[in-house]
Write a protein that holds these residues in place. Sequence first.
Motif, PDB file in Angstrom:
ATOM      1  N   ASN A 164       0.808  -1.210   0.000  1.00  0.00           N
ATOM      2  CA  ASN A 164       0.000   0.000   0.000  1.00  0.00           C
ATOM      3  C   ASN A 164       0.842   1.261   0.000  1.00  0.00           C
ATOM      4  N   CYS A 165       2.103   1.130   0.384  1.00  0.00           N
ATOM      5  CA  CYS A 165       3.009   2.285   0.342  1.00  0.00           C
ATOM      6  C   CYS A 165       3.586   2.515  -1.047  1.00  0.00           C
ATOM      7  N   ILE A 166       3.493   1.495  -1.918  1.00  0.00           N
ATOM      8  CA  ILE A 166       4.037   1.615  -3.273  1.00  0.00           C
ATOM      9  C   ILE A 166       3.130   2.526  -4.090  1.00  0.00           C
ATOM     10  N   GLY A 167       3.726   3.460  -4.775  1.00  0.00           N
ATOM     11  CA  GLY A 167       2.940   4.426  -5.537  1.00  0.00           C
ATOM     12  C   GLY A 167       2.319   3.865  -6.798  1.00  0.00           C
ATOM     13  N   ASP A 168       2.875   2.768  -7.356  1.00  0.00           N
ATOM     14  CA  ASP A 168       2.313   2.174  -8.566  1.00  0.00           C
ATOM     15  C   ASP A 168       1.113   1.301  -8.215  1.00  0.00           C
ATOM     16  N   PRO A 169       0.028   1.391  -8.977  1.00  0.00           N
ATOM     17  CA  PRO A 169      -1.116   0.510  -8.740  1.00  0.00           C
ATOM     18  C   PRO A 169      -0.744  -0.958  -8.942  1.00  0.00           C
ATOM     19  N   ILE A 170      -1.175  -1.808  -8.001  1.00  0.00           N
ATOM     20  CA  ILE A 170      -0.874  -3.235  -8.048  1.00  0.00           C
ATOM     21  C   ILE A 170      -2.172  -4.004  -7.829  1.00  0.00           C
ATOM     22  N   PHE A 171      -2.335  -5.101  -8.586  1.00  0.00           N
ATOM     23  CA  PHE A 171      -3.524  -5.926  -8.398  1.00  0.00           C
ATOM     24  C   PHE A 171      -3.181  -7.394  -8.612  1.00  0.00           C
ATOM     25  N   VAL A 172      -4.047  -8.259  -8.074  1.00  0.00           N
ATOM     26  CA  VAL A 172      -3.997  -9.695  -8.340  1.00  0.00           C
ATOM     27  C   VAL A 172      -5.400 -10.112  -8.762  1.00  0.00           C
ATOM     28  N   LYS A 173      -5.480 -10.885  -9.861  1.00  0.00           N
ATOM     29  CA  LYS A 173      -6.756 -11.387 -10.349  1.00  0.00           C
ATOM     30  C   LYS A 173      -6.733 -12.908 -10.387  1.00  0.00           C
ATOM     31  N   ASP A 174      -7.904 -13.521 -10.185  1.00  0.00           N
ATOM     32  CA  ASP A 174      -7.993 -14.965 -10.308  1.00  0.00           C
ATOM     33  C   ASP A 174      -8.223 -15.349 -11.765  1.00  0.00           C
ATOM     34  N   SER A 175      -8.408 -16.632 -12.014  1.00  0.00           N
ATOM     35  CA  SER A 175      -8.548 -17.112 -13.390  1.00  0.00           C
ATOM     36  C   SER A 175      -9.829 -16.631 -14.048  1.00  0.00           C
ATOM     37  N   HIS A 177     -10.692 -13.488 -13.844  1.00  0.00           N
ATOM     38  CA  HIS A 177     -10.415 -12.057 -14.021  1.00  0.00           C
ATOM     39  C   HIS A 177     -11.038 -11.199 -12.921  1.00  0.00           C
ATOM     40  N   ARG A 178     -11.276 -11.806 -11.758  1.00  0.00           N
ATOM     41  CA  ARG A 178     -11.815 -11.059 -10.621  1.00  0.00           C
ATOM     42  C   ARG A 178     -10.680 -10.595  -9.719  1.00  0.00           C
ATOM     43  N   PHE A 179     -10.799  -9.367  -9.219  1.00  0.00           N
ATOM     44  CA  PHE A 179      -9.773  -8.825  -8.338  1.00  0.00           C
ATOM     45  C   PHE A 179      -9.799  -9.574  -7.005  1.00  0.00           C
ATOM     46  N   THR A 180      -8.638 -10.060  -6.588  1.00  0.00           N
ATOM     47  CA  THR A 180      -8.509 -10.680  -5.270  1.00  0.00           C
ATOM     48  C   THR A 180      -7.618  -9.850  -4.351  1.00  0.00           C
ATOM     49  N   LEU A 181      -6.840  -8.957  -4.911  1.00  0.00           N
ATOM     50  CA  LEU A 181      -5.988  -8.061  -4.116  1.00  0.00           C
ATOM     51  C   LEU A 181      -5.772  -6.781  -4.900  1.00  0.00           C
ATOM     52  N   VAL A 182      -5.897  -5.654  -4.236  1.00  0.00           N
ATOM     53  CA  VAL A 182      -5.584  -4.355  -4.830  1.00  0.00           C
ATOM     54  C   VAL A 182      -4.919  -3.509  -3.760  1.00  0.00           C
ATOM     55  N   ASN A 183      -3.998  -2.661  -4.168  1.00  0.00           N
ATOM     56  CA  ASN A 183      -3.384  -1.768  -3.191  1.00  0.00           C
ATOM     57  C   ASN A 183      -4.064  -0.404  -3.229  1.00  0.00           C
ATOM     58  N   ASP A 184      -3.671   0.451  -2.294  1.00  0.00           N
ATOM     59  CA  ASP A 184      -4.301   1.762  -2.186  1.00  0.00           C
ATOM     60  C   ASP A 184      -4.137   2.572  -3.469  1.00  0.00           C
ATOM     61  N   ALA A 188      -7.017   4.411  -5.705  1.00  0.00           N
ATOM     62  CA  ALA A 188      -6.986   5.833  -6.046  1.00  0.00           C
ATOM     63  C   ALA A 188      -7.020   6.024  -7.556  1.00  0.00           C
ATOM     64  N   PHE A 189      -6.297   5.174  -8.279  1.00  0.00           N
ATOM     65  CA  PHE A 189      -6.255   5.267  -9.731  1.00  0.00           C
ATOM     66  C   PHE A 189      -7.630   4.999 -10.337  1.00  0.00           C
ATOM     67  N   ALA A 190      -8.343   4.008  -9.777  1.00  0.00           N
ATOM     68  CA  ALA A 190      -9.663   3.649 -10.289  1.00  0.00           C
ATOM     69  C   ALA A 190     -10.762   4.553  -9.743  1.00  0.00           C
ATOM     70  N   GLY A 191     -10.464   5.275  -8.647  1.00  0.00           N
ATOM     71  CA  GLY A 191     -11.488   6.098  -8.029  1.00  0.00           C
ATOM     72  C   GLY A 191     -12.567   5.267  -7.364  1.00  0.00           C
ATOM     73  N   MET A 192     -12.176   4.106  -6.825  1.00  0.00           N
ATOM     74  CA  MET A 192     -13.140   3.192  -6.208  1.00  0.00           C
ATOM     75  C   MET A 192     -12.579   2.693  -4.883  1.00  0.00           C
ATOM     76  N   ARG A 193     -13.514   2.272  -3.977  1.00  0.00           N
ATOM     77  CA  ARG A 193     -13.080   1.698  -2.722  1.00  0.00           C
ATOM     78  C   ARG A 193     -12.693   0.243  -2.921  1.00  0.00           C
ATOM     79  N   ARG A 194     -11.852  -0.269  -2.006  1.00  0.00           N
ATOM     80  CA  ARG A 194     -11.381  -1.651  -2.123  1.00  0.00           C
ATOM     81  C   ARG A 194     -12.556  -2.629  -2.169  1.00  0.00           C
ATOM     82  N   GLU A 195     -13.579  -2.370  -1.366  1.00  0.00           N
ATOM     83  CA  GLU A 195     -14.740  -3.265  -1.333  1.00  0.00           C
ATOM     84  C   GLU A 195     -15.478  -3.292  -2.670  1.00  0.00           C
TER      85      GLU A 195
END
Length: 653
Positions: A164-175, A177-184, A188-195
């Motif tokens: 979450n401290c890394i400035g680059d957007p990071i995500f993990v998706k399952d097979s 294509h659903r998000f299973t992990l996103v950082n802050d 911010a980049f997507a303009g959406m909450r983690r939930e």
Amino acid sequence: MPSQTGTETVSRIAELEEALARLGRELAETRELWSRVFHASSNIMAINSMRDGRFVDLNEACAAVGGYRREELLGRRMEEDRMLEDPGFHERMIRVLRAEGRVRNLETKIRTKAGDTRTVLFSADPVAIDDEPCILAVSVDITEREKEASALKESREYLTRIINCIGDPIFVKDSEHRFTLVNDALCAFAGMRREELIGKAGVPPAPAGSEVLAQSLREQEEEVLETGRESLTEDVFVDREGKSVTVMTKKSLLVDRKGNRQIVGVLRDITEYKRLEAQFLQAQKMEAVGVLAGGVAHDFNNLLNVINGYTDLALEEVARGEPLREELEHVRDAGKRAAALTSQLLAFGRKQILQPETFDLGPVIGEMRSLLRSMIREDIRLDFHAGPGTIHADPARVEQVVMNLVVNARDALPEGGTIRVETGRVEIGGAEEEGASPGPYVRLAVIDDGVGMDAKTRERIFEPFFTTKPERKGTGLGLSTVYGIVRQSGGFIRVASEMGKGTTVEVFFPPARDAEAPPDRESGPPEAAGGAETVLLAEDEGAMRALAGRVLRDGGYTVLEAADGMEALRLAREYAGEIQLVVSDVVMPGMGGRALVEQLCAIRPRIRALFISGYDDAAISRQGVLEPGVAFLQKPFTPHQLARKAREVLDRS
């Protein structure tokens, strides 16, 4: 005297007594073996009375887990010293044992003699010891496992904080294509909450331009999941303010311990970088053009102005059909082509950012021949071998790669030599290149026989600002630029070099999908005229070929003209009559003069050869045409010298 029946009974009793004694011994041995296994086991083992829970027996491991000696616990109940943090554990275990017939992995905590707490998993089965109902308990101390689990949880929380401290957007998706992990940063980049992101499939924020890009991104993710090949792409998105943002996305395959395939993605906003890159590429292009155009354009244009101007004046004075007019038109045509070349060099430095295109690499390299030849010295031979290979890349950047590699090869040839440029399709195996996926590629190679590099230099050649050139002779950015362009195009580079043995730089581009290279085109054979003596003329410079052909025809010869060695060889095979002499330039694209003559002699043993060249003695010596008995005419020569030398070679016995 005893009866026979009584004797048999006594004997039978004796046998039974012996069998019972044997069984007793075996039982004693079994008990002894069990006792040894029981007490030697590293597992926590104990036998407790089912009635009151007192220790009937226990091994050293059981005593040690609580910090006791075995003798301190025999005959005592665990509750007496409050060894169990749960006072009702024994009764609870008895209830489970009676209900299910056994106990498996029942967790509880024990207090050691020193006051520490240990966590154990109890498993138990009912047994009878001397007719007393007992419990055989085997336990596992999971205290360290719990500590490791707690440490793992802390580690995950720590890594989550780092991500979450890394400035680059990071995500993990399952097979799916659903998000299973996103950082802050991604939120911010997507303009959406983690939930709002976790468990959802999609490409936030919406791609610029429509669903076409969204579908393309999904296909890229599918390819990563299916092939495991890392994906590095540049895409344009729309931010929350409606502005277009250029994003570089790196997607890699992650397979967990259960075999589940996931995608790990890292995004980087390179909008500003692309703007600076355009400026940088323009500066690099202008640097190369500055060396070329700046050095020759001024003086060359002045000379061409005089040549072409006087040629036009002369043409006005010469009527059509006069012999002199044809020679003047050749001069004018050569001057126009030279002027066009100069204009091309100057236009090449203009600011123009091209989009990636699907094109055949061979013809693009072929179109650069004149440009590349102008960038090297006269003591350097430049050979081309352009095979088919269609790629999807930015042609301007590919041209920049070729120019930088050729300039580097030129600088590695302080005393002259050969630079060979090759293109073609190749197949790369999995073990041939670390980090390269196996499969088809399009290969671009620039090979020189120059000074070469040692291993230490070879390891650093792609580092920005690293150069072996003297101060102010190079920026050290040429090869790092090549590396960046190739990597951004989805390719990789392989370098082989040794001191004194030259350097081979190979660039491998992924082939364009479902694209075929355009078919090779060959010009048809020129019509051959009959004559007493026939001369095959091989000269790659058109004006020079026209002049030499005119001189030889004026001398009464039948002349077959070829623009290179391969065409000359084809003409020799197709020509029905006898060819008495071949006049060949020493250095030509593809096949040189010496190789041409060797192949001609194999199919026409009686043919004689005359070599012509404008290179110096060192370059010609490398071609082997200054050996004794080899006819050679140095450029420039007069028409009379050419005619006389040709006659001399033909008249030799």
